[in-house]
Structures are given as C-alpha cells and as structure tokens.
Design an enzyme around this catalytic site. Structure first.
Site, mmCIF file in Angstrom:
data_model
loop_
_atom_site.group_PDB
_atom_site.id
_atom_site.type_symbol
_atom_site.label_atom_id
_atom_site.label_comp_id
_atom_site.label_asym_id
_atom_site.label_seq_id
_atom_site.Cartn_x
_atom_site.Cartn_y
_atom_site.Cartn_z
ATOM 1 N N HIS A 98 -6.333 0.649 6.114
ATOM 2 C CA HIS A 98 -7.419 1.143 6.604
ATOM 3 C C HIS A 98 -7.509 0.518 8.259
ATOM 4 C CE1 HIS A 98 -9.399 2.044 2.454
ATOM 5 N NE2 HIS A 98 -8.773 2.775 2.927
ATOM 6 N N SER A 129 -4.134 6.024 8.497
ATOM 7 C CA SER A 129 -3.047 6.934 7.582
ATOM 8 C C SER A 129 -2.364 7.646 8.788
ATOM 9 C CB SER A 129 -3.434 7.644 6.404
ATOM 10 O OG SER A 129 -4.341 6.977 5.597
ATOM 11 N N LYS A 150 -9.806 15.460 -4.857
ATOM 12 C CA LYS A 150 -8.545 15.772 -4.776
ATOM 13 C C LYS A 150 -7.780 14.627 -5.589
ATOM 14 C CE LYS A 150 -5.346 17.584 -1.239
ATOM 15 N NZ LYS A 150 -5.212 17.473 0.320
ATOM 16 N N ASP A 151 -8.004 13.449 -5.269
ATOM 17 C CA ASP A 151 -7.330 12.452 -5.928
ATOM 18 C C ASP A 151 -7.876 12.510 -7.445
ATOM 19 O OD1 ASP A 151 -6.193 11.522 -3.670
ATOM 20 O OD2 ASP A 151 -7.667 9.884 -3.403
ATOM 21 N N GLU A 153 17.008 0.390 -17.089
ATOM 22 C CA GLU A 153 15.960 1.570 -17.062
ATOM 23 C C GLU A 153 16.465 2.556 -16.063
ATOM 24 O OE1 GLU A 153 12.581 1.686 -19.636
ATOM 25 O OE2 GLU A 153 14.702 1.728 -19.813
#
Length: 369
Positions: free
Chosen positions: A192, A196, A219-220, A263
């Site tokens: 922040h 971005s 959206k998220d 894994e």
C-alpha cells in the site's frame, strides 16, 4: 483502528485495470487464516510422540465428521496456498513487480518461510514418507562444510531423526505460522505504500482508480467463493488424492520406501537436489536458483515484449517439467534430464532478470521502497 482498516481496505485507491491475477494475494491471505484456525484446532488434539503421533493423526479421520473436515481442510489448504503462491509469484515476474523492492523482498521471505512451514507440517503425521523425507533432507544440512554437523545436531536434536526432532518440529510449526501472519501484514504495508503494479504499466498505478470497496471486494469475494467450492469438491470426492500411499503406513526406521519424494510443491527443488551427485552440489544449485529468483532488477521492457514472453513461458515449462521429474524414480534418464533442465532454469532466470535491466538511480530506489 477503524480508520486504519477503512483507509487500507475500504477506501484504498486501486487501479481499475487490475485483472483476476491480482486476486491471488487476497486468496493467499484468506487461506492462511483458514490454515491457522484449522491448525490451532488440530494442535489441541495432536500428540508429539514417536509412538503415538501416527495413531493420533489416524484417529482424526475416525473421531468424527468435524475433526475429519478440519484435518482435510488443513491438508488441502496447503496445496491451494502453494497453487496461489505460484500464480502470485508468476504474475509478479511476468509484470516485473520485483522492481518494487520492499514488497518483493518481504514477499520472497514469506515464500521461503511458507516452504519451511509446509515441510515441518509434512513431518508431523510421522508416516513413512514424512519420516524418510525428514531423514533425507536433514542429511543435506549435515553435508554443509564446517558448520554442518553442529547445525544438524541442533535441528534434529541428536545423531538422527528421533522423538526429540518431532517435538522440535511441532513447536517450530506452531510458532512459525504466527510469524508468517505478521510478515503478511508487513508485506501488505509495503504494497500500500508503493502501490500495486498493473497490467497496463501505468506509472504509479493511480491514473485511473476506483475505491477498493465495492468493486474489488466483490471481485475477490467471488474468486474466494469459487476456490472454496473447488476445495469442498476435492475434500468430499477426492480427499486422499494429494496423499502418498506411504502416508497410510506408520514410520519405520528399518524399512526404506522404494522411492522417497516430498509433496508436489517441493518436487522441482527435489529434482534439482538429486540431479547433482554431491549433496552439497545440489544444495548450492537450489540456493543459486533461489538467489536469482529473488534478485530484484529494474526492467525497461514490459510484458508485451514477445522475446520476454518466450523466456517467461520457457521458465514456467521447465519448472513444471522438473516437478514431474522430481516424482520419477531417481534413475537414468530422469536424473540426467533433471540436471540439464535445472541448469537451464537458472540460465533462463538470469536472462529474464538481466536482459532488459537498467541500473537503479537514487530516485528510482527511494520510489520503490
């Protein structure tokens, strides 16, 4: 506190062009919360003891539907976190987000710590594959010159992987989870602070903005509900598909599995480690790869460069191929192919980071902090 949340979540100015690839950060944070909650519940029931741990974990499945759901949410949550991490870091590489030094440095440390956390959690069930994976990977530490023997004794608590190791692993696994949560907040702070990156490469990212709520929260939220639906599908219909057959056999130090492998999210690194006949050589190769992956550069080319896209997708293809080779039996030709592609992956990363690089100026450096 309310104003802090409002300024950083609700009223945060966000570039309108951000695609669904920018949802991966929020998804990782959400799944981290699920992992911590489910992990805390399981930690109340888990017994860190050489003779009891495997039976304790098996009882999670038989004790009741709630504990079964919590355990398998924890198992599948790790896989989804690493899928999202690979998408998140792949997007950062593709759009040169590593030029934002503060965000990238903290994020890379988070990636390393998450790999350590996942490996520690993999040891706790104390089945055949977890015991022997711990034995093989800790033996690599023992091969480090000068400090290897002392470091190995400190990690495993003796001359080999024993009950002391299991107790230390459990404590480290619980503590490291909260360190990761704290560093995630620091990562968000730097994000922040610098803003971005965006797919249009708009400088600063604030030329065409909307508030984070409700455009990006919706959206998220949509992506989160979709991923949770996928998790529920796998948990209910294919619950054991990410578990190895050896995961259902109690650890036995006298019986070595036919093929030891970690894994799926460690398979590429495992292929690199065993591609070099020397243990220390494989470790050096992995460290070099991680160093080049971390190395931040300031690029003058954007993702629309065709040559740059060829290099990027070659990196992705080679990494996926190494993941496949890591699951293969360590014999000819798999080991030789792993060696070629491991070195090729490092070369491709160097090309991707260096070919379009331009030197940082003082102003650029302060801007990306």
């Amino acid at each position: 506190m309310l104003s802090l949340v409002r300024n950083n979540v609700v009223d945060l100015p966000t570039n309108l062009s951000l695609s669904y690839f920018w949802c991966s950060g929020f998804m990782i944070s959400a799944f981290l919360v699920f992992q911590v909650v489910s992990g805390v519940i399981l930690s109340f029931l888990y017994v860190a003891d050489y003779n009891l741990s495997f039976g304790c974990v098996v009882d999670f499945t038989n004790e009741g539907l709630f504990v079964w759901l919590v355990r398998y949410m924890h198992i599948w949550g790790v896989s989804f976190i690493f899928v999202l991490l690979f998408v998140h870091m792949g997007r950062a590489l593709y759009y040169s987000s590593y030029s934002k030094l503060g965000v990238w440095n903290v994020g890379f440390v988070l990636y390393i710590l998450m790999m350590v956390e996942a490996f520690l959690g993999y040891i706790l069930p104390w089945h055949q594959m977890s015991y022997w994976a711990a034995t093989v990977l800790t033996s690599i530490v023992n091969s480090v010159p000068f400090v290897g023997t002392s470091l190995y004794s400190f990690i495993v608590g003796g001359f080999s992987v024993t009950n002391v190791t299991l107790v230390r692993v459990f404590s480290a696994h619980v503590c490291l989870a909260f360190i990761i949560i704290g560093l995630s907040v620091v990562h968000l702070f730097y994000l922040h602070k610098s803003g971005s990156n965006n797919p249009l490469f708009v400088k600063g990212g604030y030329s065409d903005v909307v508030l984070f709520h409700s455009f990006f929260t919706a959206k998220d939220g949509f992506v989160l509900m979709f991923l949770l639906s996928v998790v529920c599908f796998f948990m209910l219909f294919l619950p054991d598909s990410v578990l190895d057959v050896e995961s259902f056999i109690e650890a036995d130090s006298l019986v070595t599995p036919e093929s030891i492998k970690p894994e799926w999210y460690f398979l590429a690194f495992y292929a690199m480690l065993r591609s070099i006949s020397s243990k220390i050589g494989g470790l050096v190769l992995v460290i070099v790869f991680l160093f080049v992956l971390w190395l931040p550069t300031h690029n003058q080319s954007c993702s629309y460069s065709v040559l740059r896209q060829y290099v990027f997708w070659s990196i992705v293809s080679v990494f996926l191929l190494l993941s496949y080779l890591g699951a293969c039996h360590p014999e000819y030709p798999y080991v030789d192919i792993s060696k070629i592609f491991s070195l090729g992956l490092v070369v491709l990363l160097v090309m991707f980071k260096a070919l379009w690089a331009e030197p940082y100026s003082v102003n650029d450096y302060s801007k990306y902090l």
